[in-house]
Design an enzyme around this catalytic site. Sequence first.
Site, short mmCIF file in Angstrom:
data_model
loop_
_atom_site.label_atom_id
_atom_site.label_comp_id
_atom_site.label_asym_id
_atom_site.label_seq_id
_atom_site.Cartn_x
_atom_site.Cartn_y
_atom_site.Cartn_z
N LYS A 79 0.85 -1.20 0.00
CA LYS A 79 0.00 0.00 0.00
C LYS A 79 0.89 1.25 0.00
O LYS A 79 1.94 1.27 0.67
CB LYS A 79 -0.89 -0.03 1.25
N SER A 154 -9.82 1.73 2.77
CA SER A 154 -8.97 2.54 1.91
C SER A 154 -7.92 1.74 1.15
O SER A 154 -7.40 2.21 0.15
CB SER A 154 -8.26 3.60 2.75
N SER A 178 -10.05 -0.67 6.88
CA SER A 178 -9.44 -0.52 5.55
C SER A 178 -8.78 -1.74 4.95
O SER A 178 -8.40 -1.71 3.78
CB SER A 178 -8.44 0.62 5.57
N1 GLN Z 1 -13.39 3.90 6.24
C1 GLN Z 1 -12.72 4.39 7.40
C2 GLN Z 1 -12.36 5.83 7.21
O1 GLN Z 1 -12.77 6.37 6.27
C3 GLN Z 1 -11.54 3.53 7.72
C4 GLN Z 1 -10.32 3.85 6.98
C5 GLN Z 1 -9.14 3.04 7.38
O2 GLN Z 1 -9.27 2.01 8.02
N2 GLN Z 1 -7.98 3.57 7.05
O3 GLN Z 1 -11.69 6.43 7.99
#
Ligand code: GLN
Length: 488
Positions: A79, A154, A178
């Site tokens: 990532k 994400s 994410s």
């Molecule tokens: N969807 C969550 C957010 O928007 C989690 C994101 C993540 O785990 N980095 O913050």
Amino acid sequence: MELCDISATDLARMLRKREICSREITESVFRRIEEKEDIINAFIIETKDLALRCADLADKRFKTGKKVSPINGIPVAIKDNLCTKGITTTCGSRILENYVPPYNATVVDKVLKSGGVLVGKTNMDEFAMGSSCENSAFGPARNPVDPDRVPGGSSGGSAAAVAAGETVLAIGSDTGGSIRLPAAFCGVTGIKPTYGRVSRYGLVSYASSLDQVGAFGRSVEDCAMLLDVICGHDKRDSTSVDIRKPHFQGSIDRDIKGIRIGLPEEYFVEGLDDGVRTEVMNAVMTLEKNGAEIIEISLPYSKYAISVYYLVATAEASSNLARYDGVKYGIRSSNPFADSIGMYEETRSEGFGKEVKRRIMLGTYVLSAGYYDAYYLKAQKVRALIQEDFSRAFEKVDCMITPVSPCLPFRLGERMADPLHMYLVDVYTASLNLSGLPGMSINCGFVDGLPVGMQVIGKAFDEMTVLRVGDAYEKLAGDNRKGNRTGS
Ligand code: GLN
């Protein structure tokens, strides 16, 4: 079947027997990238030359006859919020589009030292803020199962790359879901380990008390294989825990007789898609038929998880992202400015996307004098209650099963106009980050051809039970699960 579609576990076996070589796998992966990447957009940067060099090195290592890591010669995508020495690390943001770290994140070092083949840096929501990968400054990634739909976020690029055969394994990060959400949406497997299990050194911070690095693969065993490589204490991350490191892959015990699985009633209530509920409950029944004991439990404070998460995460983000000022990292605006404040303003206005700005403002607000007690402090108190709920329930059960997402993968653009609607996707995942617990997303079927993920939750540092239940389910469901893929 192409080599790029085979699981890491099987590829490792074939490599060990010298039936294939890493260069062949790597070339197969890059052929797939060439074929699909225009549509999927799973990568921000591909590192083909480096990958081929890694592959040749891995092949040489096999020839020496010495013992090698199970991931030696296996393609791994990283990532783009994990620092890679000499390779841009953008975090999905314009503000870091030219940032080339002078060092590797600990997990990247570990992957390379174990002989992993670095395929590239994967697409993501900017600074890991999002659930759909649409907040990337480099265009959204798309779901390989249906390119009109989002891959989840994400770490959408990591999940999509595994699903499309553009890599075999991938690393992601999980602050509120994410890893688990994109794994569920793309029909692959993903694990968020316990907070402290994997070093965060070199992970670009979003919300430091919630962020954790984890693994994607085609099966539970694939994830165990990568987890074995990346976990462990690191003195450069003071929150990484110095605790015995099990050998995950080699010790997955498939017998689930008598294992106590909790079903939290609050995770199966209104708002959950009927198809998702049915698939998850079918999986639970499969486990029950094979000896697991199913126990209803209650996690009453989980209903506040989303509110608490979006207070704590934004507060931490507003502080973490203060470092992007046009001086220390990344771009500086070329617009005219009168003084240093003007430079910060121009750079941050230009460099950050809409969602990141929204969260910095929210986070600054909840930390501001006069509001701190009402929002941030209160959220921390409720966070403790959510944690206590889990501790109490874990006195009665060995693990828990819930859905990963309340909905099926949605279409691109469908939720972008309504941030609250987007935030609700984290309803079953964020509570684990607030409590530091490990969770895994495992495909448990398809509804109208779209993948459904179930979440297995474990006690702190008990990833072993999560892997055990997940692996047992995968073996039991086997081809049935795949049979659904076509909707038949
Ligand atoms: N969807 C969550 C957010 O928007 C989690 C994101 C993540 O785990 N980095 O913050």
